[in-house]
Design a protein around this motif. Structure first.
Motif, mmCIF file in Angstrom:
data_model
loop_
_atom_site.group_PDB
_atom_site.id
_atom_site.type_symbol
_atom_site.label_atom_id
_atom_site.label_comp_id
_atom_site.label_asym_id
_atom_site.label_seq_id
_atom_site.Cartn_x
_atom_site.Cartn_y
_atom_site.Cartn_z
ATOM 1 N N SER A 25 9.903 20.138 -17.975
ATOM 2 C CA SER A 25 10.115 18.864 -17.292
ATOM 3 C C SER A 25 8.842 18.024 -17.378
ATOM 4 N N ASN A 26 8.983 16.755 -17.064
ATOM 5 C CA ASN A 26 7.817 15.865 -17.057
ATOM 6 C C ASN A 26 6.770 16.335 -16.056
ATOM 7 N N GLU A 27 7.225 16.824 -14.915
ATOM 8 C CA GLU A 27 6.273 17.304 -13.899
ATOM 9 C C GLU A 27 5.560 18.564 -14.369
ATOM 10 N N GLU A 28 6.272 19.437 -15.088
ATOM 11 C CA GLU A 28 5.624 20.628 -15.653
ATOM 12 C C GLU A 28 4.610 20.228 -16.730
ATOM 13 N N ALA A 29 4.931 19.194 -17.486
ATOM 14 C CA ALA A 29 3.996 18.697 -18.502
ATOM 15 C C ALA A 29 2.735 18.169 -17.825
ATOM 16 N N ILE A 61 -2.819 10.263 -12.715
ATOM 17 C CA ILE A 61 -2.528 8.851 -12.426
ATOM 18 C C ILE A 61 -1.295 8.325 -13.166
ATOM 19 N N LEU A 62 -1.138 8.734 -14.428
ATOM 20 C CA LEU A 62 -0.025 8.212 -15.223
ATOM 21 C C LEU A 62 1.318 8.695 -14.690
ATOM 22 N N PRO A 63 2.361 7.927 -14.936
ATOM 23 C CA PRO A 63 3.699 8.410 -14.585
ATOM 24 C C PRO A 63 3.978 9.720 -15.324
ATOM 25 N N ALA A 64 4.764 10.577 -14.724
ATOM 26 C CA ALA A 64 5.011 11.923 -15.266
ATOM 27 C C ALA A 64 5.490 11.894 -16.712
ATOM 28 N N GLU A 65 6.316 10.913 -17.064
ATOM 29 C CA GLU A 65 6.852 10.874 -18.430
ATOM 30 C C GLU A 65 5.795 10.463 -19.469
ATOM 31 N N LYS A 66 4.649 9.962 -19.013
ATOM 32 C CA LYS A 66 3.588 9.540 -19.939
ATOM 33 C C LYS A 66 2.315 10.376 -19.806
ATOM 34 N N CYS A 67 2.351 11.426 -19.003
ATOM 35 C CA CYS A 67 1.126 12.182 -18.724
ATOM 36 C C CYS A 67 0.586 12.920 -19.949
ATOM 37 N N GLY A 68 1.391 13.095 -20.982
ATOM 38 C CA GLY A 68 0.913 13.730 -22.211
ATOM 39 C C GLY A 68 -0.212 12.954 -22.873
ATOM 40 N N ILE A 69 -0.313 11.683 -22.539
ATOM 41 C CA ILE A 69 -1.384 10.846 -23.079
ATOM 42 C C ILE A 69 -2.752 11.411 -22.672
#
Length: 135
Positions: free
Chosen positions: A16-20, A85-93
């Motif tokens: 999930s995005n939160e796991e990422a 800080i980034l939204p969960a769906e963009k935290c891979g950045i």
């Protein structure tokens, strides 16, 4: 016969995005902690340079390595901050923050090399095999 197996992104276990986000923060924390420990070791060695019998140039080099380890630690902390800080769906950045390692170390090395050239003779520098950029 030989069967060839390939994996695609669809075959991987999804997270999930939160796991990422948690993964990126954990990676950044591990990176920062390793370099924090190394920074403390070099900082202690720098503080104890006289007791260790380090020459002035060796003490300078030790301090330079201390700064390098601290800079790496700060990059790890920056990646944690970006992942948080980034939204969960963009935290891979946050993983791209580590691209800063090479330029940051290059700038630090350049600055320390210039300082070293002012403080020590070329012969002293070459005797200690410290790479200094010649112009």
């Amino acid at each position: 016969t030989t069967e060839i197996y390939t994996l695609s992104l669809h075959d991987a276990l999804p997270i999930s995005n939160e796991e990422a986000r948690q993964l990126m923060m954990l990676y950044g924390l591990g990176f920062a902690l390793v370099y924090f420990i190394l920074w403390r070791i070099y900082k202690y060695a720098s503080k104890m340079s006289a007791g260790l019998g380090l020459s002035p140039i060796e003490a300078f080099i030790t301090k330079s390595y201390s700064y390098q380890r601290l800079l790496m630690c700060l990059i790890g902390l920056l990646s944690i901050g970006v992942a948080y800080i980034l939204p969960a769906e963009k935290c891979g950045i946050a993983g791209f923050i580590f691209i800063l390692v090479y330029p940051a170390i290059s700038v630090l090395h350049s600055l320390r090399s210039k300082r070293m050239k002012k403080l020590f003779t070329q012969k002293e520098i070459e005797e200690h095999h410290f790479p200094v950029q010649h112009k």
